[in-house]
Enzyme design. Structure first.
Site, PDB file in Angstrom:
ATOM      1  N   THR A  63      35.234 -14.487 -28.335  1.00 13.68           N
ATOM      2  CA  THR A  63      34.877 -13.745 -27.473  1.00 13.68           C
ATOM      3  C   THR A  63      35.581 -12.289 -27.094  1.00 13.68           C
ATOM      4  OG1 THR A  63      34.886 -15.843 -26.238  1.00 13.68           O
ATOM      5  CG2 THR A  63      35.618 -13.907 -24.747  1.00 13.68           C
ATOM      6  N   TYR A  76      28.047 -15.162 -21.492  1.00 12.62           N
ATOM      7  CA  TYR A  76      27.996 -14.160 -22.698  1.00 12.62           C
ATOM      8  C   TYR A  76      27.732 -14.589 -24.024  1.00 12.62           C
ATOM      9  CZ  TYR A  76      32.598 -16.174 -23.541  1.00 12.62           C
ATOM     10  OH  TYR A  76      33.545 -16.745 -24.178  1.00 12.62           O
ATOM     11  N   THR A 142      38.787 -17.718 -29.643  1.00 13.26           N
ATOM     12  CA  THR A 142      39.950 -18.664 -29.361  1.00 13.26           C
ATOM     13  C   THR A 142      39.871 -20.226 -29.413  1.00 13.26           C
ATOM     14  OG1 THR A 142      39.381 -18.911 -26.918  1.00 13.26           O
ATOM     15  CG2 THR A 142      40.974 -17.158 -27.568  1.00 13.26           C
ATOM     16  N   ASP A 143      38.621 -20.601 -29.731  1.00 15.35           N
ATOM     17  CA  ASP A 143      38.265 -22.031 -29.860  1.00 15.35           C
ATOM     18  C   ASP A 143      39.108 -22.661 -31.149  1.00 15.35           C
ATOM     19  OD1 ASP A 143      36.920 -21.880 -27.398  1.00 15.35           O
ATOM     20  OD2 ASP A 143      34.818 -22.414 -28.506  1.00 15.35           O
ATOM     21  N   GLU A 335      55.603 -48.607 -35.032  1.00 14.42           N
ATOM     22  CA  GLU A 335      54.873 -49.774 -34.358  1.00 14.42           C
ATOM     23  C   GLU A 335      53.964 -50.081 -35.756  1.00 14.42           C
ATOM     24  OE1 GLU A 335      53.309 -50.485 -30.276  1.00 14.42           O
ATOM     25  OE2 GLU A 335      54.017 -48.322 -30.017  1.00 14.42           O
TER      26      GLU A 335
HETATM   27  N1  ASP Z   1      33.709 -19.788 -28.136  1.00 13.90           N
HETATM   28  C1  ASP Z   1      34.719 -18.665 -28.305  1.00 13.90           C
HETATM   29  C2  ASP Z   1      35.240 -18.749 -29.766  1.00 13.90           C
HETATM   30  O1  ASP Z   1      35.999 -19.445 -30.075  1.00 13.90           O
HETATM   31  C3  ASP Z   1      35.711 -18.707 -27.246  1.00 13.90           C
HETATM   32  C4  ASP Z   1      36.779 -17.446 -27.131  1.00 13.90           C
HETATM   33  O2  ASP Z   1      36.558 -16.669 -28.125  1.00 13.90           O
HETATM   34  O3  ASP Z   1      37.376 -17.578 -26.093  1.00 13.90           O
HETATM   35  O4  ASP Z   1      34.627 -17.591 -30.368  1.00 13.90           O
END
Ligand code: ASP
Length: 380
Positions: A63, A76, A142-143, A335
């Site tokens: 992103t 996007y 970010t994923d 457990e």
């Molecule tokens: N789907 C995007 C990615 O991981 C989300 C992001 O970058 O925030 O490339």
């Protein structure tokens, strides 16, 4: 004109020129003094650029490189802008470091894969081994940012800083967080105090360590956190960098990458109420070399699933008990009788990070449960 009337005029002229010379000299002196003072201020003069640290930016997409068709839309596409364009778009970045940018991939990090991981690891190691860079910044979606951070932390050798950075909003958003995050990532990568801290993630003014960092919110810019320990430091444009502790010996052993990808197949099985054995049998039948349980609570699962995992371990498949709970540790023999089953517990590692470590351990021939457990147990 008489000689007498000429003489005073000449004297006046010569007094004026003496004054002019004095004024010019004074002006020159003050210019030289100002210029010297200005050059001594870091980042304020092009002359200082020769001493700037060298930071290599490796772009993978995400992103942070995303673009929308219009600012009014939430939709996007990630990975549309190159690393070079990203670097050019952030004012003042060139005052922090001598930057160079290379494109490794242009993907959303939901498509992150072993091929890109190997390319990143090799390029970063090469840049450090050949002394091409003092620090590296990887721009990333970010994923799966936390997985790449952890993977690189486990395979890179040396103590030069590597910073992974992303953003939650695309470059075209009204209030894009990418430029600020990239600026702060370069600040951290360029700073000698960042050495020896492993691979770090920098977003939203925080510096997070590779082992603990995780994404905790689907869309908010305040999403990366380290629930079991907090950030290792803070960074902002005005205040600079504040590490919360001295660099410590927390960096784990590093593992060799196999000559070629892919890494061995390790599946994550998510536990839930009414859990049966099907997902585990499925993983076994698809040739998994390891299974990570995203267990309930302290890495628990149903009797049926546990029996299936026992069968998997008997076949030589490595079974690691992790948890779907966001914080806390999975502890041996509470457990579940791990000693009897030959299971490993992930300690504080999330299922997605436990998977990466299991892959690297198998690739390095570590398969005995005691050795595996040692590798999972951090030196607290
Ligand atoms: N789907 C995007 C990615 O991981 C989300 C992001 O970058 O925030 O490339």
């Amino acid at each position: 004109m008489s000689k007498d009337s000429v003489r005073p005029a000449r004297r006046r002229q010569s007094r004026i020129s003496m004054r002019a010379i004095a004024v010019i000299t004074l002006a020159l002196c003050s210019f030289v003094i100002n210029a010297a003072a200005h050059a001594a201020e870091p980042g304020k003069d092009a002359g200082a650029a020769t001493n700037l640290p060298r930071v290599l930016v490796l772009a993978t997409g995400g992103t942070i490189a995303g673009q929308a068709e219009s600012r009014a839309t939430g939709a996007y596409k990630s990975g549309q802008i190159t690393g070079e364009q990203l670097v050019q778009s952030v004012p003042g970045l060139d005052k922090l470091a001598k930057l160079s940018a290379e494109q490794i991939s242009s993907i959303g990090s939901q498509d992150m894969n072993d091929k890109v991981w190997f390319a990143l690891a090799h390029r970063i190691q090469q840049a450090f081994d050949n002394n091409e860079a003092d620090g590296v910044v990887v721009t990333h979606g970010t994923d799966t940012l936390e997985e790449t951070t952890f993977f690189l932390d486990n395979v890179l050798k040396g103590d030069k800083p590597v910073v992974i950075v992303g953003s939650m909003r695309p470059a075209t958003a009204v209030s894009a967080d990418g430029p600020g995050n990239l600026y702060e990532a370069v600040q951290v990568a360029a700073d000698p105090r960042s050495r020896g801290r492993g691979v770090m993630a920098v977003l939203n003014d925080k510096i997070e360590g590779a082992r603990l960092v995780t994404k905790t919110n689907t869309t908010s810019i305040e999403t990366f956190n380290s629930p079991n320990g907090g950030p290792i430091g803070y960074v902002d444009t005005a205040g600079g960098i504040r590490f919360m502790a001295q660099a410590s010996g927390l960096k784990r052993a590093t593992y060799d990458l196999p000559a070629n990808e892919p890494l061995p197949r390790v599946e994550i099985v998510y536990s839930h109420a009414n859990m049966d054995a099907v997902p585990i049998e499925d993983a076994i039948s698809h040739g998994a070399k390891g299974i990570v349980l995203a267990g309930v609570g302290d890495g628990n699962t149903s009797k049926q699933a546990l029996d299936a995992l026992e069968q998997a371990a008997k076949k030589g498949i490595i079974v690691v008990r992790s948890t779907r709970v966001r914080s806390g540790f999975v502890t041996r023999n509470v457990e579940v009788d791990d000693d009897r089953y030959g299971f490993v517990v992930s300690e504080d590692l999330s299922p997605q990070k436990a998977r990466v470590l299991t892959q690297l351990l198998i690739a390095n021939g570590v398969t005995a449960p005691a050795k595996l457990q040692q590798a999972f147990t951090a030196t607290w």
